[in-house]
Design a protein around this motif. Structure first.
Motif, mmCIF file in Angstrom:
data_model
loop_
_atom_site.group_PDB
_atom_site.id
_atom_site.type_symbol
_atom_site.label_atom_id
_atom_site.label_comp_id
_atom_site.label_asym_id
_atom_site.label_seq_id
_atom_site.Cartn_x
_atom_site.Cartn_y
_atom_site.Cartn_z
ATOM 1 N N THR A 1 74.818 45.484 4.038
ATOM 2 C CA THR A 1 73.608 45.314 3.235
ATOM 3 C C THR A 1 73.070 46.676 2.822
ATOM 4 O O THR A 1 72.812 47.535 3.659
ATOM 5 N N ASP A 2 72.907 46.863 1.545
ATOM 6 C CA ASP A 2 72.420 48.130 0.991
ATOM 7 C C ASP A 2 71.147 47.846 0.192
ATOM 8 O O ASP A 2 71.190 47.324 -0.915
ATOM 9 N N ILE A 3 69.991 48.133 0.772
ATOM 10 C CA ILE A 3 68.706 47.883 0.120
ATOM 11 C C ILE A 3 68.109 49.213 -0.312
ATOM 12 O O ILE A 3 67.679 50.010 0.513
ATOM 13 N N GLY B 1 63.044 41.605 3.187
ATOM 14 C CA GLY B 1 62.041 42.664 3.220
ATOM 15 C C GLY B 1 61.405 42.800 4.586
ATOM 16 O O GLY B 1 61.086 43.918 5.028
ATOM 17 N N VAL C 1 63.811 44.584 6.936
ATOM 18 C CA VAL C 1 63.725 46.019 6.660
ATOM 19 C C VAL C 1 62.487 46.612 7.351
ATOM 20 O O VAL C 1 62.558 47.680 7.982
ATOM 21 N N ASN D 1 63.002 46.919 11.098
ATOM 22 C CA ASN D 1 63.866 48.048 11.420
ATOM 23 C C ASN D 1 63.103 49.366 11.354
ATOM 24 O O ASN D 1 63.308 50.258 12.174
ATOM 25 N N ALA D 2 62.215 49.483 10.370
ATOM 26 C CA ALA D 2 61.438 50.717 10.219
ATOM 27 C C ALA D 2 60.554 50.967 11.428
ATOM 28 O O ALA D 2 60.224 52.121 11.743
ATOM 29 N N TYR E 1 62.573 39.992 -2.236
ATOM 30 C CA TYR E 1 63.992 39.675 -2.163
ATOM 31 C C TYR E 1 64.258 38.173 -2.047
ATOM 32 O O TYR E 1 65.381 37.760 -1.760
ATOM 33 N N LYS F 1 69.193 52.069 1.471
ATOM 34 C CA LYS F 1 68.848 52.161 2.885
ATOM 35 C C LYS F 1 69.928 51.452 3.697
ATOM 36 O O LYS F 1 70.038 50.226 3.671
ATOM 37 N N VAL G 1 70.300 48.436 8.246
ATOM 38 C CA VAL G 1 69.278 47.407 8.448
ATOM 39 C C VAL G 1 69.864 46.366 9.400
ATOM 40 O O VAL G 1 70.628 45.499 9.001
#
Length: 674
Positions: free
Chosen positions: A443-445, A387, A390, A393-394, A382, A448, A451
């Motif tokens: 934010t839409d990744i 990234g 993300v 967050n995971a 990105y 997902k 985030v």
């Protein structure tokens, strides 16, 4: 009320930007009727604005941080506030700011900043915008924030014991969020501590501070005032580091006073410090370092301890392979000396991801902002740290965005163009904050959602440095939906500015995927050039006029280029550069080098190679040419975009007005910089 009127006119502006469905037309008609029966910005009439214009100094240096130059801006602020803000409950906003700021210098700081804001808005109106309604709204925004600041200062001036917790439901307080798996309730903006200590303790002309006996009374009073302003506003997280000179020593002394007085309890604080590691460090040395830091802070434990500056693959090996330094912090956590373990970084995106995927950390401090990710902009899928956010967050890690107002665009000294794009909805500092706080919502990744970026930090040199971030946080907590609507409107204008300045028929999505196929210094094996970063600088200058920010970043690359030895390998050069390279890596563009040997050359087509070379040539010229010798001219293109070119013509030297600095909200020199 004035706040209702302002809400109406902002809604009116937003309605114009939306598709005109029958429902929206009816809603807009309602607002039009409401506006017709009310007086918008009556406290800031055109006559009032002209009276302020008449006293603006013609040759005032808006870039100066010399306090001797502040008198004229204080005069502007006093006249503006006296005519804009009514007397309520027996005291005017001006009187409250003057009397409740505490020290005279703190009141003067605030008035200088208000004066600079007014002056910048009126100059912008006369030079770029030429939009009276926008000027009215921008000044009305300032009045609203001054009124809120007045309320905050009134609250924070109460000399009661435990004002930090007393009647919390009635106090203006920065909102809090869950900080990932730590489960800490973290304020959404926190206090950074690298700008208020007396010295960096790094040599030079300054006297090294070994104890509080070496600290001036003036400096310590200022530091205590900053911490008290933060705590009373609900900012109960304090972040410092071993490398911040005498910051830990001075914070320890300040907390001792505040804790012993009962003004705050240790359990109410979230205290964070950081410590660096080196190739020669043993586990015993790291343990002694951490315990020494606790001693300086005069506490039994810290809530958050970070490895400071894990910037390279070698740092990873120190923690998990060579000396297994991670085991030291894990043991100290078992002993109750550390509650949670994290890291901070200026590293490349792949280095950061490797640390995240180790699953050894509860949180991380990293660069991630509305305009880029600082040293790693141009890296990864990105083009920066998205990234990694993300990935954090995971794993339910706490996401801590560092340097949101400095490395995130130098928002305390924005360009006229950037400020024109954020006004009248919000100031640049508020936008940069809100963009991060609402990240999970906008934010839409890959579909997902959610985030999160949990908190950001403000490094304060004076109490007034905290004002705008605190006001933004209060607005976010109290009027989140309205603030999100305004932020959405600003984002749309920023995106349009990107498209207008950068997208072409050949590269219709340049503003979005410019980084594809590019890289930074780790892959630039023959030249060490920070290619991705340099193209990013080109983008933000053209889209937002951020010349000062671009120069600040590029100057580091210039210094690295001077020390680069073309006869050495990449590894040899990096080793010769020393530890500073890992924090501020990469070299500037050099037109004498053959870039066809770089990896990106074969990864992108001819047209993109040409544009990248054009971008690097432009950035190098604008960042190395003195303004007095600089001529930037606009060139018409077939795409009808505004393209700029630097020409060597001293007869017509100029910089576009909108690229110049709008104001500098640092009307003094911070102690460690003296």
């Amino acid at each position: 009320s004035r706040h209702t009127n302002r809400f109406i006119i902002v809604r009116k502006t937003m309605m114009r930007r939306r598709s005109r469905s029958s429902l929206i037309v009816k809603e807009e008609a309602f607002y039009e009727a409401a506006i017709a029966t009310t007086q918008i910005s009556t406290k800031i009439s055109l006559a009032h604005q002209n009276s302020v214009r008449n006293i603006l100094p013609q040759n005032y240096d808006f870039t100066s941080n010399n306090h001797d130059n502040s008198d004229e801006m204080i005069r502007v602020a006093k006249i503006f506030l006296s005519k804009s803000c009514p007397v309520e409950t027996g005291r005017s906003v001006l009187e409250t700011i003057v009397s409740k700021s505490g020290r005279e210098e703190d009141a003067n700081d605030r008035l200088v900043k208000i004066g600079r804001n007014v002056s910048s808005t009126l100059r912008l109106s006369a030079t770029v915008d030429n939009d009276q309604e926008k000027t009215d709204l921008s000044l009305d925004l300032l009045v609203s924030e001054c009124e809120q600041l007045s309320d905050l200062l009134e609250q924070n001036s109460i000399p009661a014991i435990k004002t930090f917790t007393t009647d919390s439901s009635k106090r203006l307080r920065v909102p809090k969020v869950r900080f990932g798996k730590t489960e800490l309730q973290m304020p959404i903006v926190t206090l950074g501590s690298m700008r208020f200590q007396q010295t960096w303790n790094r040599g030079g002309k300054s006297v090294k501070v070994k104890s509080m006996e070496d600290v001036s009374l003036e400096c310590q009073e200022n530091l205590v005032s900053i911490i008290r302003h933060a705590l009373r506003s609900g900012m109960n997280h304090i972040e410092t580091a071993q490398m911040y000179g005498c910051s830990e020593i001075q914070i320890g002394a300040a907390l001792k006073v505040l804790l012993e007085s009962g003004e705050v309890e240790r359990k109410e604080l979230i205290l964070q410090t950081k410590g660096a590691v080196s190739a020669s460090m043993t586990q015993d040395q790291l343990r002694r370092q951490v315990l020494s830091q606790l001693q300086k802070l005069q506490v039994d434990y810290v809530d958050l301890y970070s490895f400071h500056g894990l910037n390279s693959a070698g740092d990873y090996d120190l923690l998990f392979h060579n000396h297994k330094l991670i085991e030291v912090l894990q043991q100290l956590r078992t002993e109750g000396k550390i509650r949670f373990i994290g890291f901070s970084t200026h590293g490349s995106s792949d280095t950061i991801l490797r640390l995240i995927e180790s699953d050894a950390f509860d949180y991380a401090n990293l660069h991630y902002h509305w305009c880029g990710s600082y040293t790693c902009t141009g890296d990864g899928e990105y083009g920066g740290n998205l990234g990694n956010v993300v990935a954090m967050n995971a794993r339910d890690m706490g996401v801590f965005a560092i340097s949101a107002y400095d490395k995130g665009g130098m928002l305390y000294r924005p360009s006229h163009k950037l400020r024109s794009l954020t006004l009248p909805d919000m100031e640049p500092i508020t936008y940069g904050s809100c963009w991060l706080w609402s990240h999970a919502e906008h934010t839409d990744i890959s579909a997902k959602k959610g985030v999160h970026v949990h908190t950001i930090v403000c490094g304060a040199a004076r109490p007034s440095d905290l004002d705008q971030p605190i006001l933004a946080a209060l607005q976010f907590g109290e009027q989140k939906q309205l603030l999100l609507e305004r932020m959405t409107a600003v984002t749309a204008r920023l995106e349009h500015a990107v498209a207008d300045a950068l997208n072409t028929s050949q590269f219709p999505n340049w503003g979005r995927d410019w980084h594809a196929g590019l890289h930074n210094w780790p892959q630039s094996t023959s030249t060490g050039t920070m290619i991705g970063n340099i193209v990013w600088i080109y983008n933000v200058i053209h889209a937002y006029g951020m010349v000062d920010f671009g120069r600040e970043r590029y100057n580091v690359l210039i210094n690295n280029r001077k020390n680069w030895d073309a006869t050495k390998t990449m590894e040899g050069n990096v080793k010769a550069m020393g530890g500073g390279w890992a924090w501020m890596p990469g070299c500037a563009f050099d037109e004498s080098l053959d870039y066809s040997k770089d990896a990106f050359w074969g990864q992108v087509g001819k047209a993109k190679r040409e544009r990248v070379m054009e971008a690097m040539t432009f950035v190098h010229a604008i960042c190395t040419t003195p303004d007095k010798d600089l001529t930037v001219v606009a060139i018409d293109t077939l795409d009808k975009t505004k393209k700029y070119k630097i020409v060597n013509d001293k007869r017509a030297s100029h910089m576009p007005f909108e690229w110049k600095m709008a104001y500098d909200m640092r009307p003094w020199t911070a102690y460690p910089e003296r």
